[in-house]
Every structure is written in C-alpha cells, then in structure tokens.
Design an enzyme around this catalytic site. Structure first.
Site, short mmCIF file in Angstrom:
data_model
loop_
_atom_site.label_atom_id
_atom_site.label_comp_id
_atom_site.label_asym_id
_atom_site.label_seq_id
_atom_site.Cartn_x
_atom_site.Cartn_y
_atom_site.Cartn_z
N PHE A 1 4.74 -9.49 5.02
CA PHE A 1 4.21 -9.63 3.67
C PHE A 1 3.74 -8.28 3.17
O PHE A 1 3.59 -7.34 3.95
CB PHE A 1 3.07 -10.65 3.61
CG PHE A 1 1.97 -10.38 4.61
CD1 PHE A 1 0.90 -9.58 4.26
CD2 PHE A 1 2.01 -10.94 5.87
CE1 PHE A 1 -0.13 -9.32 5.18
CE2 PHE A 1 1.00 -10.71 6.79
CZ PHE A 1 -0.06 -9.90 6.44
N VAL B 1 0.85 -1.19 0.00
CA VAL B 1 0.00 0.00 0.00
C VAL B 1 0.89 1.24 0.00
O VAL B 1 1.72 1.42 0.90
CB VAL B 1 -0.92 0.02 1.24
CG1 VAL B 1 -1.81 1.26 1.21
CG2 VAL B 1 -1.75 -1.25 1.31
N ARG C 1 -2.90 13.45 0.70
CA ARG C 1 -3.98 14.33 1.16
C ARG C 1 -5.10 14.49 0.14
O ARG C 1 -5.75 15.52 0.08
CB ARG C 1 -3.42 15.71 1.54
CG ARG C 1 -2.30 15.69 2.57
CD ARG C 1 -2.84 15.29 3.95
NE ARG C 1 -1.80 15.39 4.97
CZ ARG C 1 -1.05 14.38 5.41
NH1 ARG C 1 -1.22 13.16 4.89
NH2 ARG C 1 -0.14 14.55 6.34
N TYR D 1 -3.59 2.44 10.50
CA TYR D 1 -4.64 1.49 10.13
C TYR D 1 -5.72 1.28 11.18
O TYR D 1 -6.72 0.62 10.90
CB TYR D 1 -3.99 0.16 9.71
CG TYR D 1 -3.26 0.32 8.40
CD1 TYR D 1 -3.96 0.33 7.20
CD2 TYR D 1 -1.89 0.54 8.37
CE1 TYR D 1 -3.30 0.51 5.99
CE2 TYR D 1 -1.23 0.73 7.16
CZ TYR D 1 -1.94 0.72 5.98
OH TYR D 1 -1.29 0.92 4.79
N GLY E 1 -7.24 11.64 -0.28
CA GLY E 1 -8.16 10.55 0.04
C GLY E 1 -7.87 9.26 -0.69
O GLY E 1 -8.71 8.34 -0.66
N LEU E 2 -6.72 9.14 -1.33
CA LEU E 2 -6.44 7.94 -2.12
C LEU E 2 -6.26 6.71 -1.25
O LEU E 2 -6.70 5.61 -1.61
CB LEU E 2 -5.22 8.16 -3.01
CG LEU E 2 -5.34 9.26 -4.06
CD1 LEU E 2 -4.08 9.31 -4.93
CD2 LEU E 2 -6.58 9.05 -4.94
#
Length: 406
Positions: free
Chosen positions: A406, A86, A94, A127, A96-97
């Site tokens: 991973f 990710v 900034r 997260y 929102g992706l």
C-alpha cells in the site's frame, strides 16, 4: 527559498497535482491514465490524510496516511495509520522534508488515537530512524516450469473471476485471513477497486492485463503474464500479484493454476509469508528459489495499548525497558500476559530486557525472534533466558503477513 517550504494538508482542488507529483517522485508514469485510480482514494479526506510541501506552485514533497485497522495475534484488530506515498523531489533532498513529513504524519496519527502506524518501504534503510521495525518478514519465490506437484488437486476448482465477482466475494476471503494472521490490514471498497480492478497500462511493466481467478468463496489470485520467446521456444513469465486462500486445497489449486500457464517458463511471486506451504507442495522444493523480500514495518505510537491488545501464547511476566529517541514512548513496561489477556504498566523496576522502539515493533507481532535480535546485539538481555521467554510469550501459529502493498 527553504524558509517558505511548509508541510500542509492537501488543499481542495490539488488532488490531481498531488497524485502526479507522487508518481513523479517514484519515477512512475504521470499520465492521466496512471493518475486516475488514485483520485477516489485521495478524495476521501476523512480516511486518506495527504500532506504536501510546495515550492511556489509546485509540489516538491508528499506523504499520506490512511485510517485502517491491523489484525493481531488472537484475531482482534487495532486502529492503524497506513503510511504511503512518501516522496521528495530530487531537487529538494537534504532539506529535512522527509523528517518533517513523517513527524507530521505520526503526530496526526497519535492525536487520532491510532496506537500503531505501518508501511512498506521503497528504501529499507530509511524508516528505522523513525522507530519503524520490520514486523512481518516476507519472501519472494522464483519457480522454474515445468513444476511437478507432490499431491496434485483437481485444477477445475479454479475458475476465472470477473471484477464484479471479485469485488463481491473476495473481501470475505480477506476477512478470514485477518482472523488467522496478525499484520493484515483491512481494505475498504475503494481499496479493492484500486488493487483489483484498476489496471492502467503504466502498471503492467510490459506484461498482460491483470488476470483474476478464484476458488469461489475459498481463495483468489491475481497475476500477469509476459509474452516472450527465446530461440523459438516459449520464455514468458507469470507475475503473481496476490494469492490468498482459506483452506489448503484451495491454496494448492491456486498455486497449481499460476504454475501451469502455457507459454511460460518462470513464475515470480513476491511479498509472500515465510511459513506458507508452497515449497512443500512441490515434488522438488528446490524448484521454488527463495529470497528475502521487503517486510511490513510497524511503528508503536502507544506502547501499552499495542502490547495489551494482542493475544499471547503462554502465561508470563516480563519487564521491558524501551527507548524511543524520536517520540515519547520511552519507559520501563511490565508486561503480564497470557492467552486470556494482557496488562501493561509503567514501573521503576530493573528490566529483564532493554530494547529500542524499532526492535520492540519488530518483535510485537511474533514475526521476528527476540533470541535472534539478542544475538545480533539489537537488544540487551539482563536476566539470562528472558529473550527465550519473550519468544515463547509472543509465539504465533501463523506468522504475520499482509498480502498487498500500500
């Protein structure tokens, strides 16, 4: 320009560009040698679901999840979406992706019937907002040589392993680990080649090629060695990658091996389970300096299925009010569980405990204590003693752990 940024499944022919963008966003080497090991993983479109955001022809954000299974207390497994790779370009932050990518990944996982997602976080603060909780805490060790062992075993148990031997023998050892600990992700043949055989120079961080050793059929270890001298004396490091064993003697032999490499003064081993034997193997346990390392995070996508799938240490019933501000798992759940199984139903009763979804995930595998999170005000105990009862119910013989990132 922002209106044109769409989250899309990776198109055919984009594998190399996606891998290069992913490495760039992690500030890694983008050369062909570093890209090549990723291509077999990405090519398996059924298992490896890669997503990209384009700005023109450039990939400016990326994420993936691959289908695997996660081991549970009691020895069963559950389908799991392993979230990985990710990243967002510095030029496109900034906007929102990240949220759009994570929402897409988790929606996709839920639609495939995967009750849980898991990840390792490069930035630990990110997260929790998506409902991920630290389910399997890990530690890292720093050993200063020379190391004296309390009860040494025969060092000749450890032999060098070839890549072919590793690929043939080590999956069974990993499988044995999955039967004794929760939180261990499965690996397929491509995963093993990626994690054990692939070894581009960009991965080495100034250290040697990866060394492979094992106690055949009983345990294995991977490590690298740096060559360094200070004032004419050896000052190298041993950097342990994985070390897994099926029995105490094999585990001790592997630790002795990595702790006795010539021309080194330090052994570094991260991503270790907090309950492993290493400090107790030493004549002086303080030689193993211990620090917190990044945990395995999980996200419950189907609370009833996840709670009902694992085994429990005692027989009890508790009512849990779980709030989920990011997805649709909010509800009050009656958990009736014991060593022979569990049932989870949605009820309207007053709860014994109230907790957010990330805290529920943190507690789920037994690696974190409810009483600790109660005292940290991360959950609310409505009936005195309920947190302690939940700890007894979730108790495990061995803490959850997965031996590779991973």
């Amino acid at each position: 320009m922002g209106a044109t940024l769409r989250v899309e499944r990776l198109a055919e022919g984009e594998d190399r560009a996606w891998a290069r963008a992913m490495l760039r966003h992690f500030h890694d080497d983008e050369g062909d040698e570093a890209v090549e090991p990723w291509l077999p993983l990405i090519a398996d479109r059924q298992r490896y679901r890669a997503w990209a955001v384009h700005d023109g022809d450039a990939i400016v954000a990326n994420a993936a999840a691959y289908a695997t299974t996660l081991s549970l207390p009691g020895g069963d497994t559950l389908p799991c979406a392993a979230v990985t790779a990710v990243g967002v370009a510095q030029t496109h932050r900034r906007r929102g992706l990240l949220r759009r990518l994570m929402t897409t990944l988790l929606d996709d996982a839920a639609s495939r019937g995967e009750p849980v997602a898991a990840l390792f976080a490069s930035e630990s603060a990110i997260y929790g907002r998506f409902g991920f909780g630290p389910s399997a805490p890990e530690v890292r060790y720093r050993l200063t040589r020379p190391v004296a062992w309390r009860d040494p075993v025969d060092p000749r148990l450890v032999t060098a392993a070839t890549p072919d031997e590793a690929l043939a023998q080590w999956p069974a050892i990993h499988g044995a680990l999955r039967s004794t600990r929760g939180g261990v992700l499965d690996r397929n043949a491509d995963d093993w080649r990626f994690g054990v055989v692939a070894d581009p120079g960009a991965w080495r961080g100034g250290a040697s090629a990866r060394r492979l050793v094992h106690v055949p059929g009983r345990g294995y270890a991977t490590y690298r060695v740096t060559a360094d001298f200070a004032d004419g004396l050896p000052a190298g490091e041993v950097r342990v990658g994985e070390l897994v064993a099926t029995d105490p003697e094999a585990e001790a032999a592997l630790w002795q091996h990595v702790g006795d490499v010539d021309l080194t003064t330090t052994v570094l081993a991260g991503g270790r389970p907090p309950d492993e034997a290493l400090p107790a193997l030493l004549a002086d346990p303080l030689r193993a300096r211990t620090a917190v390392d990044g945990p395995l995070y999980t996200r419950l996508l189907d609370v009833p299925t996840a709670l009902a799938a694992r085994a429990y240490a005692t027989t009890d019933g508790l009512t849990l009010a779980i709030t989920d501000g990011d997805r649709d798992q909010s509800g009050t759940y009656q958990l009736d569980a014991g060593p022979d199984g569990a049932a989870v139903t949605v009820v309207d009763d007053d709860p014994d405990l109230s907790l957010p979804i990330d805290v529920a995930a943190a507690l789920w595998l037994g690696g974190v204590r409810a009483t600790q999170l109660r005292d940290a005000r991360q959950l609310v105990e409505h009936r005195p003693g309920s947190a302690a009862r939940l700890d007894r119910l979730l108790g495990v013989e061995r803490l959850p752990w997965t031996p590779f990132e991973f």
